[in-house]
Every structure is written in structure tokens, then in C-alpha cells.
Design an enzyme around this catalytic site. Structure first.
Site, short mmCIF file in Angstrom:
data_model
loop_
_atom_site.label_atom_id
_atom_site.label_comp_id
_atom_site.label_asym_id
_atom_site.label_seq_id
_atom_site.Cartn_x
_atom_site.Cartn_y
_atom_site.Cartn_z
N GLY A 46 0.66 -1.28 -0.04
CA GLY A 46 -0.13 -0.23 -0.10
C GLY A 46 0.70 0.99 -0.54
O GLY A 46 2.17 1.37 0.49
N GLN A 51 2.82 10.07 0.61
CA GLN A 51 4.64 9.09 0.72
C GLN A 51 5.34 9.52 -0.50
O GLN A 51 6.91 8.87 -0.31
CB GLN A 51 4.20 7.92 0.53
CG GLN A 51 3.78 7.43 2.24
CD GLN A 51 3.30 6.20 2.37
OE1 GLN A 51 3.27 5.44 2.25
NE2 GLN A 51 4.48 5.31 3.34
N CYS A 89 5.73 0.05 7.46
CA CYS A 89 5.97 1.21 6.85
C CYS A 89 7.19 1.53 5.37
O CYS A 89 8.44 1.43 5.75
CB CYS A 89 5.16 2.37 7.48
SG CYS A 89 4.81 3.40 6.27
N LEU A 90 6.87 1.68 4.48
CA LEU A 90 7.63 2.13 3.43
C LEU A 90 8.57 3.57 3.68
O LEU A 90 9.66 3.56 3.60
CB LEU A 90 6.67 2.81 1.86
CG LEU A 90 6.28 1.17 1.15
CD1 LEU A 90 6.18 2.05 -0.25
CD2 LEU A 90 7.63 -0.21 1.42
N HIS A 131 -4.45 1.55 7.83
CA HIS A 131 -2.79 2.03 7.62
C HIS A 131 -2.98 3.35 6.45
O HIS A 131 -1.66 4.29 7.18
CB HIS A 131 -1.69 1.27 7.07
CG HIS A 131 -0.43 1.49 7.35
ND1 HIS A 131 0.71 1.43 8.11
CD2 HIS A 131 0.32 2.54 6.43
CE1 HIS A 131 1.75 1.56 8.07
NE2 HIS A 131 1.54 2.50 6.43
N GLU A 132 -3.17 2.92 5.43
CA GLU A 132 -2.91 4.12 4.00
C GLU A 132 -4.29 5.39 4.88
O GLU A 132 -3.61 6.92 4.59
CB GLU A 132 -3.21 3.63 2.96
CG GLU A 132 -2.50 2.42 2.58
CD GLU A 132 -1.13 2.69 2.72
OE1 GLU A 132 -0.36 3.83 2.80
OE2 GLU A 132 -0.18 1.78 2.68
N HIS A 135 -2.26 7.80 6.49
CA HIS A 135 -1.14 8.96 6.10
C HIS A 135 -2.13 9.92 5.58
O HIS A 135 -1.36 10.72 5.65
CB HIS A 135 -0.63 7.57 4.91
CG HIS A 135 0.88 7.22 5.21
ND1 HIS A 135 1.59 7.46 5.55
CD2 HIS A 135 0.30 5.82 5.28
CE1 HIS A 135 2.25 6.44 5.89
NE2 HIS A 135 2.35 5.70 5.62
CO CO Z 1 2.90 3.82 5.50
#
Ligand code: CO
Length: 163
Positions: A46, A51, A89-90, A131-132, A135
Site C-alpha cells: 500500500g 509518501q 511502512c515504506l 494504515h494508508e 497517512h
Molecule cells: Co505507511
């Protein structure tokens, strides 16, 4: 299509509230395609627009099941239950932790052509979407984590889950 740079947790950009998408134009479609390519290049499941440095309500999810989900202006309208699972998380490389979230969700969103959609999700998909969506509000999983796990603990957790 192109791979964009990932903004990491030190950046203020990840702490801002994102704006509603109002133009469903070529620029949005390029953003969605680039987000997808960037996510896949990093083995993510995701990704949210902040991001890649774009403060808009745009999310791309692909649980490696070949179904690419593009969620624009998502709104979670219903949640039920709770469960705790491992997250990463990225934007937070090398960090893993257990996070408690609602188990089942319902959401509304629009697709890249501004067509209204609704979705019911549970399990891993519900977790990734939440989670997204966080963000988009400037919230990272490290803000709400119950407990961080080190590499050995992550290995152990994965082993236990496979049993
Ligand atoms: Co994330």
C-alpha cells in the site's frame, strides 16, 4: 510511468493533512501509475500520496493478488471489532510493530474517473487501507504502535503465525 522518491518519517510532509482531489485529469492518472510502480519496486502492499510528496487524498493498494485498488477521497464510514497485527511502512524503514485497529471496515471512495464506489473489507486488506488512510491525516503507524518488534521478534512472530 516512473518511480518516485519515498518521503521518510523525518519529513514534515508526512505530518500534514491531505487535500480532497477535485481534478480527475491526466496528472492524477500519472500520479496513480507512478505510486503503483513505486510501491511495487519496494515490495510494498500500500502507498499514500504524501509518501511521494503529494498532499492529496490518494491511495493505491495491491496485496499481490493482482487486483490493484485505487482509492481517491476515501472515507471510512463503519468499523467493527479490533485486532492486533504486525505493521511496517515504506516511510519508516527497518521498523516493525504491533498495531491494534478495527477488524472490519466499510468505506466509500471514488475511482480515477470520479465514479463513486463502496467497499467492505476485513483482515489484511482492512488493515492496509486503515494504515494508508492514516497517512492522509498525517498519522504514522509508529504513532499508534502498541509495541515495536526487533528483527528476531519479527521472525518469531512470522513463525508463530504460520503455525
Ligand atoms: Co505507511
Amino acid at each position: 510511468m516512473a518511480i518516485r522518491n519515498i518521503v521518510t518519517k523525518e519529513s514534515e510532509q508526512l505530518r500534514k493533512k491531505c487535500r480532497t482531489v477535485v481534478s480527475f485529469d491526466e496528472k492524477l492518472h500519472i500520479l496513480l501509475d507512478d505510486m503503483y510502480d513505486t510501491m511495487v519496486s519496494l515490495d510494498g502492499v500500500g502507498i499514500a500520496a504524501p509518501q511521494v510528496g503529494i498532499l492529496k487524498n490518494v491511495i493505491v493498494v495491491d496485496l499481490n493478488d493482482g487486483e490493484r485498488l485505487e482509492l481517491i477521497n476515501p472515507l471510512i464510514s463503519f468499523t467493527d471489532g479490533t485486532c492486533q497485527e504486525l505493521e511496517g511502512c515504506l516511510s519508516c524503514p527497518y521498523q516493525w510493530g504491533l498495531v491494534t485497529r478495527p477488524k472490519d471496515i466499510e468505506l466509500s471512495y471514488v475511482d480515477r474517473h470520479n465514479k463513486h464506489k463502496t467497499l467492505k473489507a476485513n483482515g489484511f486488506l482492512a488493515r492496509v487501507i486503515q494504515h494508508e488512510v492514516d497517512h492522509l491525516k498525517g498519522v504514522l503507524f509508529i504513532d499508534i504502535v502498541d509495541k515495536f518488534l526487533n528483527d528476531d521478534e519479527v521472525d518469531e512472530y512470522m513463525k508463530q503465525r504460520e503455525k
